[in-house]
Design a protein around this motif. Structure first.
Motif, PDB file in Angstrom:
ATOM      1  N   TYR A   1      57.513  36.120  40.158  1.00  6.93           N
ATOM      2  CA  TYR A   1      56.324  35.298  39.988  1.00  6.93           C
ATOM      3  C   TYR A   1      55.737  34.982  38.828  1.00  6.93           C
ATOM      4  O   TYR A   1      55.198  33.524  38.959  1.00  6.93           O
ATOM      5  CB  TYR A   1      55.282  36.436  41.908  1.00  6.93           C
ATOM      6  CG  TYR A   1      54.515  35.218  41.482  1.00  6.93           C
ATOM      7  CD1 TYR A   1      53.830  34.250  42.010  1.00  6.93           C
ATOM      8  CD2 TYR A   1      52.994  35.437  40.585  1.00  6.93           C
ATOM      9  CE1 TYR A   1      53.238  33.212  42.478  1.00  6.93           C
ATOM     10  CE2 TYR A   1      51.461  34.783  40.830  1.00  6.93           C
ATOM     11  CZ  TYR A   1      51.658  33.442  41.500  1.00  6.93           C
ATOM     12  OH  TYR A   1      50.978  32.653  41.448  1.00  6.93           O
TER      13      TYR A   1
ATOM     14  N   ALA B   1      57.345  30.304  45.355  1.00 12.07           N
ATOM     15  CA  ALA B   1      55.847  30.724  45.718  1.00 12.07           C
ATOM     16  C   ALA B   1      55.492  31.316  46.408  1.00 12.07           C
ATOM     17  O   ALA B   1      54.766  32.912  46.509  1.00 12.07           O
ATOM     18  CB  ALA B   1      54.264  29.768  44.765  1.00 12.07           C
TER      19      ALA B   1
ATOM     20  N   ARG C   1      48.118  33.498  45.999  1.00  7.67           N
ATOM     21  CA  ARG C   1      48.957  32.887  45.103  1.00  7.67           C
ATOM     22  C   ARG C   1      50.021  31.517  44.837  1.00  7.67           C
ATOM     23  O   ARG C   1      49.978  31.231  44.075  1.00  7.67           O
ATOM     24  CB  ARG C   1      50.565  34.078  45.991  1.00  7.67           C
ATOM     25  CG  ARG C   1      51.439  34.339  45.164  1.00  7.67           C
ATOM     26  CD  ARG C   1      52.255  34.993  45.934  1.00  7.67           C
ATOM     27  NE  ARG C   1      53.179  34.698  46.574  1.00  7.67           N
ATOM     28  CZ  ARG C   1      52.686  35.517  48.026  1.00  7.67           C
ATOM     29  NH1 ARG C   1      51.378  35.787  48.807  1.00  7.67           N
ATOM     30  NH2 ARG C   1      53.321  34.613  48.962  1.00  7.67           N
TER      31      ARG C   1
END
Length: 448
Positions: free
Chosen positions: A264, A375, A387
């Protein structure tokens, strides 16, 4: 990550923490907006059960799709037409202002469409949707009319850059979240239709500007744009309805634990690098076309041509991502953008420019459509909203800095070749980081 239920780019955008409610379907449709958050027990029900109740059709659902298309038309459709304003400001309204300085107006406007995503998503979770949405719509229209009265750089920057950009940010993310509440199995189709609104606006506004500016001048051209946005956002406010009540989503705006995931973190960095160079060509293509002898009348149409090509990129990338994976699709299409961004300054005539902008528009349409899909997969679904909100806010910094840096390079070197190398190199580095993120996520470079 390639499953159809993971494809929606904005199911992740801040609204999906909603949960099933004991009301009937018709009663749920009538739940008032901006009311008290449901109790903690309701918020603990499973997300998948809730999503499976989405009607995937019906009049109200498709009216929400239509309304969201109007929102993307009024936000990204307008901001993606910045190249027309850049060229006009350089030649007429701000001739003594460096191009790199003028570019801050457009880059700020575009970046602020991303940056508020985290905050607007959290507000949506808490039930604050209709009132902020209506207020942002009114201010967006007001800023458009005020832009017609601007004469100095600082006025354009505050009104068009900050004002219109921030309002677009407060409109864009919540509108797309609503679609995720109405659609589950057909969400990919619904989101593809909403994306067509942005592409349509990106075509209409440049063409309209090209035809109206010589006839009625800058002020009335922008005022007509204001009336168009007034009509579009008026209908959007009427037809856009959330299906589900707000929920008691735990936590604040940020979840810093998400960055413990190497995939990420690298993916966020790749987004910054890609957006650092992705919009350089569209921003300066009209100016560069005039410099090589293309008529001003036709130069404005290059932006519309690129945005028309992006329609096919937006739709095809979603379909391809189902088969080969989102990261693979993004890497493929964005590599094409590297080539077009690098060679664009070396185009010698109109036909070469047309070929380049068509390919470039097609390729960037793909990245823009599916960049939030990875994501979503890089963590728990319960935290996907924040997120993706963090991801969009972070990459906005690449967007805000990219075109001014390219403009400064152009001023320093006297041409666009250096800007092309910088932008192409930035995008290429971002593509490399996509593969690094893929390796961290899957543990190998294969897979989808």
């Amino acid at each position: 990550m390639s499953d159809s239920d993971k494809l929606p780019t904005i199911q992740s955008l801040q609204g999906i923490d909603s949960v099933p409610h004991t009301l009937s379907y018709e009663q749920k449709s009538e739940v008032a907006f901006d009311k008290e958050i449901p109790d903690e027990q309701a918020s603990q029900l499973t997300l998948q059960t809730h999503l499976s109740e989405a009607p995937d059709g019906g009049l109200r659902a498709w009216l929400s799709v239509f309304a969201t298309a109007l929102v993307t038309f009024s936000t990204f459709g307008f901001s993606n037409s910045w190249g027309v304003f850049q060229a006009y400001y350089e030649e007429n309204l701000l001739p003594h202002t460096p191009p790199s300085t003028i570019a801050w107006i457009g880059s700020t406007q575009s970046a602020l469409t991303y940056l508020p995503s985290l905050a607007t998503g959290r507000l949506f979770d808490l039930g604050y949707f209709k009132i902020p949405f209506f207020a942002a719509s009114c201010i967006l229209v007001a800023c458009t009319f005020l832009t017609a009265e601007c004469t100095q750089f600082w006025q354009f920057f505050l009104i068009q850059g900050v004002g219109q950009g921030a309002c677009s940010g407060f409109l864009f993310s919540p509108a797309l979240v609503v679609i995720s509440q109405w659609f589950f199995k057909k969400r990919g189709l619904a989101l593809s239709i909403t994306a067509l609104g942005a592409a349509t606006g990106s075509i209409i506004f440049p063409v309209a500007a090209q035809n109206l500016l010589p006839l009625i001048g800058f002020r009335w051209t922008v005022r007509i744009f204001g009336f168009i946005l007034m009509a579009a956002m008026g209908m959007a406010n009427i037809f856009l309805k959330r299906r589900l009540p707000p929920v008691n989503a735990r936590g604040g705006l940020f979840n810093l634990k998400a960055f413990r995931n190497k995939a990420y973190s690298v993916y966020c960095l790749s987004g910054v690098m890609i957006l650092l160079g992705l919009y350089t060509e569209l921003t300066y293509i009209s100016v560069s076309a005039v410099e090589i002898g293309v008529s001003k009348d036709f130069a404005f149409y290059l932006i519309s041509i690129a945005n028309a090509a992006s329609i096919f990129g937006r739709v095809s990338s979603g379909l391809l991502a189902d088969r080969i994976g989102a990261l693979n699709t993004m890497a493929l299409f964005t590599t094409i953008s590297v080539i077009t961004t690098t060679i664009w300054p070396f185009a010698k005539d109109k036909s070469q420019l047309i070929a380049i902008v068509v390919i470039h528009g097609f390729s960037i349409g793909a990245y823009i459509s599916i960049y939030s899909v990875p994501a979503v997969a890089m963590g728990e679904m319960e935290d996907a909203g924040r997120r993706v909100g963090m991801f969009m806010s972070i990459i906005g910094f690449g967007n805000i800095a990219g075109t001014p840096i390219s403009g400064a390079i152009r001023t320093a070197t006297g041409g666009f070749a250096g800007a092309g190398y910088f932008s192409g190199g930035s995008i290429m580095f971002g593509v490399v980081l996509l593969f690094v993120a893929k390796y961290f996520h899957f543990g190998r470079l294969g897979g989808k």
